[in-house]
Structures are given as C-alpha cells and as structure tokens.
Design an enzyme around this catalytic site. Structure first.
Site, PDB file in Angstrom:
ATOM      1  N   ASP A  57     -23.973  92.068   2.349  1.00 31.95           N
ATOM      2  CA  ASP A  57     -22.892  92.756   3.066  1.00 31.95           C
ATOM      3  C   ASP A  57     -21.670  91.850   3.130  1.00 31.95           C
ATOM      4  O   ASP A  57     -21.690  90.821   3.800  1.00 31.95           O
ATOM      5  CB  ASP A  57     -23.348  93.118   4.488  1.00 31.95           C
ATOM      6  N   LYS A  87     -15.967  96.313   2.191  1.00 33.12           N
ATOM      7  CA  LYS A  87     -15.194  97.121   3.154  1.00 33.12           C
ATOM      8  C   LYS A  87     -13.701  96.947   2.915  1.00 33.12           C
ATOM      9  O   LYS A  87     -13.248  95.849   2.553  1.00 33.12           O
ATOM     10  CB  LYS A  87     -15.519  96.679   4.595  1.00 33.12           C
TER      11      LYS A  87
END
Ligand code: NDP
Length: 292
Positions: A57, A87
């Site tokens: 992540d 992201k």
C-alpha cells in the site's frame, strides 16, 4: 531451493483474500509504506516480499511509488503476483490534474495499478467536488490503467453523494480503524453497500500496544500485542497493511494465521473504542492538506 545469502526464508503462508464488488480478490494482509523514507523503501519492500507479503500500500503523497517498483524488481517476485495500491495526490483533484497524476503513478509503478484511491475527500477544496475526480478514476478504469478503484477517508455523506451522482461503487474505502477508533458508522455503511473496508494505522502506530486489555489477551494466547490487534482486524473482515521497517516486526505482523481469538476477546478489544477521541489522524470533514 536454497535461500540466497542475506535473504530470509519462511514457510509459505496462505493469506486469505477478500472478494471486492468488482469481482477482484485482494490479499487481506499487506505491507504499508507510509513514512518509509524513499531511500529505504526498495529494501523494505524487497524484505516484505521475501517474507511472503503480496500486497503493498503506497500513495503519491508518500513519495515512494517508484521505489516500491524497485523493491519488487529486486525481489524477483513477478509483478502479476503482487497487489499494489496507490492513491491520488491531494493536489490533483481537478480532472486534468487527476488524469496527469494517474498517468504518473502508472509510469512509476510499471503499468496498470491494482487499486487506486482518492486519498481524501477534501470537502473544503475544489468546491468539495470529489465527484468529478471520481469520474476520472472511472474513466481510467475503463481505459485499463486502473484495475480497481476506491476511496479513502470518505465519511457516510461522501459515500452517499457518490452513490447518488456516479455509477461505479467504490471497491474499497480505506479509513482509520484500530481498537481506540472503531469508525463503526462508516464500517457499517460500507458493509451494507459491498464496499471493502481497509483499516489504516491498524495498530494506531503502536499506541494501542500497551493497553492492558490487549496485553492480557496477548499473554493468554501466547502472541504479541501487535499480532492480537492485527488478528482482531482480520477476524472482523477488514483489510490491513501494517508498516514496519524492522525485519523482526515485519515477520511478526505476517504471522497471523496460526491462532484465533474468541468472540469474548474480539468484543473486549472492540469495546476499547473511544469514538472521535481515539482518532490519531486528520478528520475527513476538515482535512484540507495539499502538499506544496
Ligand atoms: P501502523 O499502525 O501500521 O503502525 C506503524 C508503526 O508501528 C511504526 O512506527 C512501526 O515501527 C510500529 N510497529 C509496526 N509493527 C510493530 C510491532 N509488531 N510491534 C511494535 N511496533 C510495531 O501505522 P501506519 O500509519 O503506518 O499505517 C499503516 C499503513 O496504512 C500505512 O503505511 C499506509 O499504507 C496506510 N495509511 C493510510 C492513510 C490514509 O489516509 N489512507 C493514513 C495512514 C496510513 P517501525 O517501522 O520502526 O518498526
């Protein structure tokens, strides 16, 4: 097969997967790289992959996407065997900026990205227009640049607005969740709408590990406090990716599948929830940080 010098060998562990609403399966346990210095990221990612982690992540704002790919290449693990999430930068919500930002992430991560999230809703910036931003993620998924798309730090009203104004339901919502902040209203909404919950800062950056309830359970089951807390998340069905640059902790955080907690243990840990007082990160209703 012999392990190359300097590399860790552990027995294979099967990490459960969570089926997302778009039909794709994400490993429930991964490795987070927030606050890992870019210079240390490739080494940390390689070590995590050596230990068996297959889910990383990252985010544009962590400044280490390219180094995640370097670590993956150094590990010798095939790209298609690893789930990578990134992201969108908070400074890139305007649609053309979002398109350019997605292209940048795709280039740094070496191709289509498994999961891409709007990092924060930023309700006080860009007129709060995360809907236009979401439509750019939908477009990039249709173009094959992003394989799954989701959001992060979205509150129930943000999710309701997306449901009313767009067609693709986010595959996940990545939100702060740990024993001191259960975030139950958002988790409940996600559960009712088939949105996977990803729990960020799953051990509250270490702040829950001295809690007597948690240390008591840890002593009884013969595991560390971090393992107990991470196992609590796993048994609640959330997706987690603890961060550590300490090899022994990376190994400890991956060893969650040879024990179980009782219903009573789970309830006692859930009862530590302090509501908003327990948050360690920014509040999504007011968070408006944009990197300079
Ligand atoms: P974590 O809850 O994962 O805690 C990380 C901290 O705990 C580090 O200081 C680490 O130290 C320490 N630690 C790790 N394992 C152990 C252990 N077994 N025993 C004792 N201490 C331990 O916090 P993060 O904030 O990093 O959250 C995890 C991930 O969630 C991030 O890396 C990121 O991917 C994501 N995230 C997403 C956010 C969002 O807005 N979407 C916000 C925040 C995080 P050390 O490294 O020194 O070993």
């Amino acid at each position: 097969m012999r392990t190359p010098p300097g590399r860790t060998s552990v027995s294979p562990v099967t990490v459960p997967t969570i089926l997302l609403n778009d039909g794709r399966e994400i490993p429930q346990l991964g490795f987070g790289v927030f606050q890992i210095d870019p210079a240390e990221t490739a080494d940390a990612v390689r070590k995590a992959l050596d230990l068996g982690y297959r889910h990383i992540d990252t985010a544009q704002m962590y400044g280490n996407e390219a180094e995640v790919l370097d670590g993956l290449k150094a590990s010798g693990v095939a790209r298609e065997d690893v789930w990578i999430t990134s992201k969108l930068n908070n400074g890139a919500h305007e649609p053309d900026a979002a398109r350019a930002a997605i292209d940048s992430s795709v280039a740094k991560l070496g191709g289509p990205i498994d999961l891409y999230l709007i990092h924060w809703p930023l309700p006080t910036l860009y007129g709060g227009d995360f809907v236009s931003t979401w439509k750019v993620l939908e477009e990039a998924r249709a173009d094959g640049k992003l394989l799954s798309i989701g959001v992060s730090n979205f509150q129930v009203p943000h999710l309701q607005r997306l449901a009313a104004e767009t067609t693709v339901v986010p595959a996940v919502n990545q939100i702060e969740v740990h024993p001191y902040f259960g975030n139950e209203a958002v988790r409940t909404y996600c559960g009712e709408h088939q949105i996977g919950v990803e729990a960020w800062s799953p051990i509250a950056q270490g702040k829950v590990l001295d809690d007597p309830t948690i240390t008591d359970v840890a002593q009884r089951v013969g595991k560390s406090p971090a393992q107990v807390v991470l196992r609590w998340h796993i048994e609640r069905g959330d997706i987690v990716f603890p961060k550590s640059v300490t090899p022994s902790r990376m190994e400890e955080n991956f060893a969650l599948f040879d024990f179980e907690l009782t219903g009573e243990d789970l309830a006692m840990i859930t009862a530590l929830d302090q509501g908003d007082e327990g948050r360690i990160g920014g509040h999504p209703d007011t968070m408006d940080y944009v990197p300079s």
